[in-house]
Write an enzyme that holds these catalytic residues in place. Sequence first.
Site, PDB file in Angstrom:
ATOM      1  N   MET A 186      27.624  73.151  56.000  1.00  0.00           N
ATOM      2  CA  MET A 186      28.994  73.503  56.367  1.00  0.00           C
ATOM      3  C   MET A 186      29.775  73.854  55.096  1.00  0.00           C
ATOM      4  O   MET A 186      29.270  73.765  53.995  1.00  0.00           O
ATOM      5  CB  MET A 186      29.661  72.343  57.105  1.00  0.00           C
ATOM      6  CG  MET A 186      28.959  71.969  58.387  1.00  0.00           C
ATOM      7  SD  MET A 186      29.094  73.209  59.675  1.00  0.00           S
ATOM      8  CE  MET A 186      30.623  72.693  60.460  1.00  0.00           C
ATOM      9  N   CYS A 187      30.990  74.203  55.297  1.00  0.00           N
ATOM     10  CA  CYS A 187      31.788  74.723  54.199  1.00  0.00           C
ATOM     11  C   CYS A 187      33.173  74.090  54.261  1.00  0.00           C
ATOM     12  O   CYS A 187      33.459  73.319  55.162  1.00  0.00           O
ATOM     13  CB  CYS A 187      31.920  76.236  54.319  1.00  0.00           C
ATOM     14  SG  CYS A 187      30.348  77.060  54.594  1.00  0.00           S
TER      15      CYS A 187
END
Lengths: 257, 257
Positions: free
Chosen positions: A1-2
């Site tokens: 994820m970011c």
Amino acid sequence: MCELLGMSANVPTDIVFSFTGLMQRGGGTGPHRDGWGIGFYEGRGLRLFQDPEASVNSEVAKLVQRYPIKSETVIGHIRQANVGQVALANTHPFVRELWGRNWCFAHNGQLADFTPPSRFYRPVGDTDSEAAFCDLLNRVRSAFPEPVPVDVLLPVLVAACGHYRGKGVFNCLLSNGDWLFTFCSTKLAQITRRAPFGPAQLKDAEVTVDFHAETTPDDVVTVIATEPLTANETWHRHEPGDWTLWRRGECLASGRI
Amino acid sequence: MCELLGMSANVPTDIVFSFTGLMQRGGGTGPHRDGWGIGFYEGRGLRLFQDPEASVNSEVAKLVQRYPIKSETVIGHIRQANVGQVALANTHPFVRELWGRNWCFAHNGQLADFTPPSRFYRPVGDTDSEAAFCDLLNRVRSAFPEPVPVDVLLPVLVAACGHYRGKGVFNCLLSNGDWLFTFCSTKLAQITRRAPFGPAQLKDAEVTVDFHAETTPDDVVTVIATEPLTANETWHRHEPGDWTLWRRGECLASGRI
């Protein structure tokens, strides 16, 4: 994820404080070491810094922290790769021109079974994020070959986000330099700072700033991030399905789908 | 007027030496103090640095000089404004996505009575240069909605340049990251460096580099600039109407119109 970072302000504002916190999560306090990027609007121009290096080690990130670029609208992102290799072409934010404006986009999440039709805008890299951005612009362009006001545009943006959300996780920031649109599929938090300003303490680094000393009483600055960036302030967490439209620091419109 | 800098190489090569010379002309040894920009291809990605500040004073230019970015294809530009105010949106090089590639363009010159039709690609700023770039991409896209090999594309590029040249001065650099196309309307010079490499001395700064120490015998590096950048080497000056296509440092095709 970011992790995402956005800003909308009614006066050109530097984002060094928030950016410093975010950058720590790029391989320091967080695992997002697969690149980072940030776009600053200056008038109709967009100043984009990107690096497929981990942000804690990035020479370009150090420049951005040292050199306070003032902007009314900012979109930033640090990446932990899931779809697409670590490469500059896969580094957010992504930019395309539509209606003679620079549109800038960053995404947090992951889409499955997502193969939008190849139309006008096409991905340069191989992320699901850039594919979604191109698809979104293709939808806008098909619906409105010529520019329309943002209130006319909004239903198309919201419907597209609803579609992508059905394919996985889709938290995003989108701007054309005039407004900033946010969509929360799972996680997004926001704070609007205005007078009386006080001190703020980063969660991810030993840094405190006294906004009172750096602002005027008329300033309104909204910061949006995947997770709250400060320890001593109250952030508003968006609910799944929440969309919001910002301009000059203020919420113009919002809703939930 | 402005100055152009291009590079095509068969191995990722840093352009710090040539860039250092060019930057001196941005308010130092030359009058081009209205902004500068440089784009470095990294795979399909494009790393773009731009600043409406004079390059001799630019913090971002100092970073680019300090931090050797290696690329096979580079397009740079320093600006002396004639059409369009000094602003980020008017700063070259300009970038658009076509066929899922980043196309990058810089122009030296000035066009009169130039009002191309508003089609798909539209200028964000108000320079004649960006208008010509958008028009050129609109011509390509109209002729070829889907990707074609560069030899099929070339006649469209050359015909477009011939048209713009009829409107004024049109020296340009154009790349899609795979090849570099140059057109000389009045002024463009080029040098191809290959083994045996020797020392080179900048014209605009007290800087010498020994390319022999920095290269391998197989390296081929072509540098294209408005004016020769070194004092001790023989540059080839292009004639008005000359176009050239470069890939990996070598000339693939050339002609004159």
